[in-house]
Motif scaffolding. Structure first.
Motif, PDB file in Angstrom:
ATOM      1  N   ARG A  51       1.430  -0.682  -0.020  1.00 27.83           N
ATOM      2  CA  ARG A  51       0.251   0.069   0.277  1.00 27.83           C
ATOM      3  C   ARG A  51       0.831   1.192  -0.364  1.00 27.83           C
ATOM      4  N   MET A  52       1.850   0.899   0.766  1.00 24.02           N
ATOM      5  CA  MET A  52       2.964   2.120   1.088  1.00 24.02           C
ATOM      6  C   MET A  52       3.410   2.766  -0.516  1.00 24.02           C
ATOM      7  N   LEU A  53       4.093   1.455  -1.508  1.00 21.14           N
ATOM      8  CA  LEU A  53       4.125   1.653  -2.386  1.00 21.14           C
ATOM      9  C   LEU A  53       3.258   2.166  -3.366  1.00 21.14           C
ATOM     10  N   ILE A  54       1.908   1.792  -2.766  1.00 21.52           N
ATOM     11  CA  ILE A  54       1.101   2.586  -4.989  1.00 21.52           C
ATOM     12  C   ILE A  54       0.641   4.172  -4.570  1.00 21.52           C
ATOM     13  N   GLU A  55       0.752   4.502  -3.231  1.00 23.43           N
ATOM     14  CA  GLU A  55       0.649   5.204  -2.705  1.00 23.43           C
ATOM     15  C   GLU A  55       1.495   6.435  -3.184  1.00 23.43           C
ATOM     16  N   GLN A  56       2.922   5.671  -2.911  1.00 32.94           N
ATOM     17  CA  GLN A  56       4.375   6.861  -3.676  1.00 32.94           C
ATOM     18  C   GLN A  56       4.307   6.692  -5.003  1.00 32.94           C
ATOM     19  N   LEU A  57       3.639   5.996  -5.495  1.00 28.55           N
ATOM     20  CA  LEU A  57       3.973   6.005  -7.106  1.00 28.55           C
ATOM     21  C   LEU A  57       2.878   6.656  -8.030  1.00 28.55           C
ATOM     22  N   GLN A  58       1.871   6.637  -7.189  1.00 26.23           N
ATOM     23  CA  GLN A  58       0.171   7.980  -7.825  1.00 26.23           C
ATOM     24  C   GLN A  58       0.460   9.144  -7.127  1.00 26.23           C
ATOM     25  N   SER A  59       1.045   9.011  -5.830  1.00 26.06           N
ATOM     26  CA  SER A  59       0.509  10.466  -5.313  1.00 26.06           C
ATOM     27  C   SER A  59       1.659  11.170  -4.594  1.00 26.06           C
ATOM     28  N   GLY A  60       2.938   9.628  -4.272  1.00 23.08           N
ATOM     29  CA  GLY A  60       3.845  10.516  -3.974  1.00 23.08           C
ATOM     30  C   GLY A  60       5.137  11.583  -4.039  1.00 23.08           C
ATOM     31  N   ILE A  61       5.900  11.827  -3.778  1.00 21.80           N
ATOM     32  CA  ILE A  61       6.688  12.894  -4.593  1.00 21.80           C
ATOM     33  C   ILE A  61       7.795  12.861  -5.510  1.00 21.80           C
ATOM     34  N   ALA A  62       7.772  11.456  -5.657  1.00 21.45           N
ATOM     35  CA  ALA A  62       8.875  10.684  -6.641  1.00 21.45           C
ATOM     36  C   ALA A  62       8.063  10.661  -7.937  1.00 21.45           C
ATOM     37  N   SER A  63       6.494  10.789  -8.077  1.00 24.92           N
ATOM     38  CA  SER A  63       5.778  10.610  -8.976  1.00 24.92           C
ATOM     39  C   SER A  63       5.666  11.971  -9.789  1.00 24.92           C
ATOM     40  N   ARG A  64       6.120  12.951  -9.180  1.00 26.27           N
ATOM     41  CA  ARG A  64       5.603  14.226  -9.969  1.00 26.27           C
ATOM     42  C   ARG A  64       7.110  15.904  -9.784  1.00 26.27           C
ATOM     43  N   ALA A 244       7.104  11.442 -14.087  1.00 26.20           N
ATOM     44  CA  ALA A 244       6.049  12.259 -14.405  1.00 26.20           C
ATOM     45  C   ALA A 244       6.323  11.640 -15.806  1.00 26.20           C
ATOM     46  N   VAL A 245       7.885  12.496 -15.919  1.00 27.32           N
ATOM     47  CA  VAL A 245       8.089  12.387 -18.340  1.00 27.32           C
ATOM     48  C   VAL A 245       7.995  10.999 -18.909  1.00 27.32           C
ATOM     49  N   PHE A 246       7.883  10.135 -17.297  1.00 25.16           N
ATOM     50  CA  PHE A 246       8.477   8.811 -17.841  1.00 25.16           C
ATOM     51  C   PHE A 246       6.547   8.305 -18.643  1.00 25.16           C
ATOM     52  N   SER A 247       5.742   8.902 -17.332  1.00 22.96           N
ATOM     53  CA  SER A 247       4.311   8.462 -17.588  1.00 22.96           C
ATOM     54  C   SER A 247       3.643   8.581 -18.846  1.00 22.96           C
ATOM     55  N   VAL A 466       9.440   2.567 -21.440  1.00 26.34           N
ATOM     56  CA  VAL A 466      11.101   3.679 -21.431  1.00 26.34           C
ATOM     57  C   VAL A 466      11.903   2.942 -22.452  1.00 26.34           C
ATOM     58  N   PRO A 467      12.533   3.707 -23.368  1.00 23.87           N
ATOM     59  CA  PRO A 467      13.849   2.962 -24.031  1.00 23.87           C
ATOM     60  C   PRO A 467      14.445   3.561 -22.951  1.00 23.87           C
ATOM     61  N   ARG A 468      15.753   2.563 -23.584  1.00 21.15           N
ATOM     62  CA  ARG A 468      16.761   2.395 -22.455  1.00 21.15           C
ATOM     63  C   ARG A 468      17.886   3.853 -22.496  1.00 21.15           C
ATOM     64  N   SER A 469      17.943   4.511 -23.370  1.00 25.05           N
ATOM     65  CA  SER A 469      18.325   5.559 -23.086  1.00 25.05           C
ATOM     66  C   SER A 469      18.016   7.030 -22.529  1.00 25.05           C
ATOM     67  N   ALA A 470      16.710   6.826 -22.108  1.00 32.40           N
ATOM     68  CA  ALA A 470      15.425   7.343 -21.265  1.00 32.40           C
ATOM     69  C   ALA A 470      16.242   7.652 -19.995  1.00 32.40           C
ATOM     70  N   GLN A 471      16.430   6.104 -19.299  1.00 36.13           N
ATOM     71  CA  GLN A 471      16.689   5.534 -18.584  1.00 36.13           C
ATOM     72  C   GLN A 471      17.827   5.815 -17.581  1.00 36.13           C
ATOM     73  N   LEU A 472      19.056   5.749 -18.869  1.00 38.56           N
ATOM     74  CA  LEU A 472      20.394   6.294 -18.803  1.00 38.56           C
ATOM     75  C   LEU A 472      20.600   7.821 -18.623  1.00 38.56           C
ATOM     76  N   LEU A 473      19.798   8.773 -19.058  1.00 42.78           N
ATOM     77  CA  LEU A 473      19.305   9.893 -18.886  1.00 42.78           C
ATOM     78  C   LEU A 473      19.060  10.370 -17.991  1.00 42.78           C
ATOM     79  N   ASP A 474      17.848   9.728 -16.821  1.00 42.62           N
ATOM     80  CA  ASP A 474      17.064   9.888 -15.741  1.00 42.62           C
ATOM     81  C   ASP A 474      17.990   9.481 -15.124  1.00 42.62           C
ATOM     82  N   GLU A 475      19.457   8.028 -14.930  1.00 41.65           N
ATOM     83  CA  GLU A 475      20.192   8.193 -13.877  1.00 41.65           C
ATOM     84  C   GLU A 475      20.978   9.367 -13.640  1.00 41.65           C
ATOM     85  N   SER A 476      21.548   9.737 -14.943  1.00 41.01           N
ATOM     86  CA  SER A 476      22.664  10.652 -14.475  1.00 41.01           C
ATOM     87  C   SER A 476      21.831  12.447 -14.506  1.00 41.01           C
TER      88      SER A 476
END
Length: 803
Positions: A51-64, A244-247, A466-476
């Motif tokens: 439930r904690m994970l779902i709340e964070q995925l849907q409305s947590g700070i990381a999701s926005r 948010a960009v990925f979504s 989400v393509p690998r290039s976008a994941q690498l940019l996010d990590e960077s």
């Protein structure tokens, strides 16, 4: 009453009802909300950690949260100017609750607020702090700070804050992994890049609002970059990432890919149907059940769930391959029976002879997909509802609409004669290969058993487009900004705000030990600027009255370069603080730290409050040590995000296997009731089982990592293949297989294989997974149905081909 005997009035009534339902479905779709949130594929009844994970995925700070980088430009100063102007425009837009780029201009109000409330916020405010010895030690620490570069900022505050409470609070609020500053803004440590961090006001699950915020970022950058010194090849470039960009990108890519596949699939199948029927009218008629099925499926999902997931929408393109089969069967077979029985409408004879077989094939598909409807995962349940509603609608359109528009089926002949000849040759040749096919099936089964669970090793992320290039940019960008990886989530709960804050303080006290030992670099918590009422009251009670403080200051500063007379403003500040009321959530909502508070403290959807502690990990970090440190705090949850997602997916896959097994059992029971013959039941089920085994065996041989959507594809193989197996069973009962019947099976299989082959090469992994299974599986189902067909009665003299 039959359609032909019902008269024109009832013929128009059937068409009218169909058109009204089609328009109603289109209206529902026009108002539907489409999402691409993968939390839809998480359980609907989760445990505490889930439930904690779902709340964070849907409305947590990381999701926005958006991570923004600015490259290019003439130099660092040019990038800094773009960053400042862009930040100003984003803050003014009202779409973001905070925009950070290292520019402290907009933090003046926040700094003033923290300074005014420092005695409620500083963790060093204790009775011992204001004893003579405590005051002396604190003043000495502050005087030593003045000799450092950071001391220049606190020198003007010395008379009002000689104990350095403001400095202590500021030190705690600075993340240990914060980016460096150059030209007054954040910059990357290695790449020539300015950095911004923005969090949207809208919830992460509101993709329309997230798309608007992302569009505003692009607009603000374009406006800011227009005034940059560097232009042309040196023009600034925008980089952006985040959940948010990925979504938003996932939703858009799934939607565009689904439309692309539907258009390309429709064009290719239209070409095949046109070649087969040599009639534009027949082509249009064949596509009516397809359109009906897609509209009905999408509208049903929207009505049942309130939204349509992007994967469900993409799944709609996969139904084209099966729903068109119904139209093919009718258009060809109705013509056949009309030719055999002159003076009798073809649709009537088709209804009596072939519709029961089509209906049984439909019911087997419904039984298979019904298992998904009762899944505990909303995304999987959506696929089940879509499939059932789409298939039923397409079959009913074939049964009641096509007879009105084409009572005697399709009149064009086209290439159907050649298809029948090829099908006849296959029917004659394949039974001789039964033993080799059984041996191949046994080998495939052995390979599947040998690989076991390893065959289903794909994870939840395998469904993400989400393509690998976008994941690498996010990590960077995350590394540049120093954002927490959120690999470990710590959340304190409470029925009230006060309870949640107290639990967060208890967790923070234990995490401090890990920070002191170097096993944790630090953590962010809302209690640094919004302590519990209890803690604030305790700190305020520790402040001495003015007379006592003056006396202790005189002793503490006796031989120091800072006289007690100079500290009269400090005495006045402490006396003023003693009369302050504790700060509450409402005060924060009206203050400059509202956005920071909302990021770490939020009301839960089901009631209660949660305070998140965001960890800054280092090379010595171990998740197990955090769990051990927080053990015993019943209202504090610790979760390893990767492990929890892995466990969720494993449960998801296990439940899906159970549901598919139940669906398969329901199919067998239904066929057994209908066929009333163990021998016929075995003959119908055997090619379906072998087709599934051979398909899985081929994937195992290619070392493919299979996911839950491959399993959904196997359901489709059974749904499509059951029609073939049942028709071959019918042909054995009637004793002959004429050209038109064989042509209908050949054409239906060809359109299915081609449509799913297009899906198999899709850029969306979730759709590609389904196509990879169904394309070869459907072909095998037809071939194996012919190979394992029972030896029937002798063919009638009218038969063109015998089985």
């Amino acid at each position: 009453m039959s359609v032909s005997a019902a008269g024109p009035r009832h013929r128009w009534l059937a068409l009218g009802i169909w058109l009204l339902l089609l328009l109603a479905g289109a209206g529902v779709i026009a108002r539907s909300h489409f999402s691409a949130d993968l939390s839809a594929f998480l359980p609907a009844s989760p445990d505490a950690k889930q439930r904690m994970l779902i709340e964070q995925l849907q409305s947590g700070i990381a999701s926005r949260t958006l991570f923004i980088g600015i490259e290019g430009g003439q130099d660092a100063a040019d990038r800094a100017q773009v960053s400042r102007e862009m930040g100003r425009r984003l803050r003014a837009s009202g779409l973001f609750d905070q925009v950070q780029n290292g520019d402290t201009t907009d933090w003046k109000d926040a700094g003033t607020w923290v300074f005014d409330h420092r005695y409620q916020l500083s963790p060093d405010v204790t009775p011992a702090r204001f004893t003579t010895e405590g005051l002396r030690d604190a003043i000495l620490d502050t005087l030593s700070l003045l000799g450092t570069p950071a001391g220049n900022a606190f020198k003007p505050l010395l008379d009002r804050d000689p104990t350095g409470e403001a400095a202590r609070i500021a030190e705690a609020l600075i993340p240990p992994t914060a980016p460096r500053t150059d030209e007054g803004v954040w910059v990357a440590r290695e790449a020539p890049r300015a950095l911004l961090l923005a969090s949207t006001r809208a919830a992460g699950g509101d993709l329309d609002a997230q798309a608007a915020a992302i569009a505003r970022v692009h607009g603000a950058f374009a406006e800011a970059a227009a005034g940059a010194k560097g232009q042309g090849a040196q023009a600034p470039r925008l980089l952006m990432s985040g959940t948010a960009v990925f979504s938003v990108q996932s939703r858009d890519s799934i939607k565009s890919e689904a439309i692309h596949l539907a258009v390309v699939g429709a064009i290719v199948m239209s070409g095949l149907l046109l070649l087969a029927f040599a009639s534009l009218r027949a082509l249009a008629l064949a596509l009516l059940p397809v359109a009906t099925g897609v509209v009905a499926g999408t509208a049903s999902v929207s009505l049942v769930f309130g939204n349509v997931h992007g994967l469900t929408m993409g799944f709609g393109s996969t139904l084209i391959g099966e729903t068109v089969d119904y139209a093919i069967y009718y258009l060809i077979q109705a013509r056949q029976v009309a030719t055999e029985r002159a003076g009798l409408a073809g649709w009537q004879r088709w209804r009596d002879v072939h519709w029961p077989t089509v209906r049984l094939g439909l019911l087997t598909s419904v039984c298979g997909f019904a298992a998904l409807v009762f899944s505990g995962f909303p995304g999987l349940a959506q696929l089940g509802v879509f499939s059932i509603a789409g298939l039923v609608a397409a079959a009913l359109a074939t049964r009641y609409v096509l007879p009105v528009l084409a009572p005697n089926g399709a009149t064009g002949k086209g290439l159907r004669r050649y298809m029948a000849q090829v099908a006849g040759a296959i029917v004659h040749a394949l039974p001789r290969l039964r033993l080799p096919l059984m041996a191949l099936g046994a080998a495939a089964a052995a390979l599947i058993v040998w690989q076991g669970q390893e065959l289903w090793r794909a994870k939840l992320s395998s469904m993400s487009p989400v393509p690998r290039s976008a994941q690498l940019l996010d990590e960077s960008l995350r590394n540049d900004i120093g954002a927490s990886e959120a690999a470990t989530l710590v959340v304190a709960y409470g029925d009230t705000v006060e309870a949640a804050l107290r639990n967060a303080e208890a967790a923070g006290a234990r995490l401090d030990r890990l920070v002191d030992s170097g096993e944790l670099l630090g953590y962010d918590t809302v209690t640094r600027f919004l302590p519990s009422q209890q803690t604030q009251a305790r700190r305020l009670e520790a402040l001495p009255d003015a007379d006592t403080l003056r006396a202790r200051l005189a002793e503490a500063t006796a031989d120091l370069p800072l006289s007690s007379q100079r500290l009269a403003p400090f005495v006045a500040e402490v006396e003023k603080a003693r009369t302050r009321q504790p700060v509450g959530l409402k005060d924060m909502a009206a203050g400059p730290l509202e956005a920071v508070t909302n990021a770490l403290l939020f009301e839960r959807p089901g009631g209660g409050w949660a305070a998140m502690l965001s960890l800054h990990t280092g090379p010595r970090f171990e998740h197990a040590k955090v769990v051990a440190a927080l053990a015993g705090l019943t209202d504090v949850t610790v979760a390893d995000v990767g492990q929890e997602l892995g466990d969720l997916y494993d449960r998801y896959l296990h439940d899906a296997f159970v549901q598919v097994a139940l669906g398969a059992l329901a199919v067998v029971v239904l066929l057994g009731i209908w066929l009333r013959s163990a021998r016929r039941l075995f003959a119908v089920c055997l090619p379906l089982v072998v087709a599934v085994v051979l398909t899985l065996g081929a994937m195992a041989a290619m070392h493919m990592a299979l996911s839950i959507l491959h399993l959904v594809g196997l359901l489709l193989v059974v749904a499509v293949g059951s029609n073939y197996a049942l028709f071959f069973d019918q042909l054995q009962v009637t004793g002959h297989a004429d050209e038109d019947t064989l042509a209908s099976l050949m054409l239906a299989n060809l359109t299915t294989v081609v449509s799913f082959t297009l899906i198999a090469i899709s850029a969306i992994p979730s759709l590609s997974a389904i196509g990879q299974v169904v394309a070869p599986g459907a072909l095998l189902a037809l071939l194996l149905s012919a190979a394992f067909a029972r030896t029937g009665r002798a063919a009638t003299p009218a038969a063109k081909e015998t089985v």
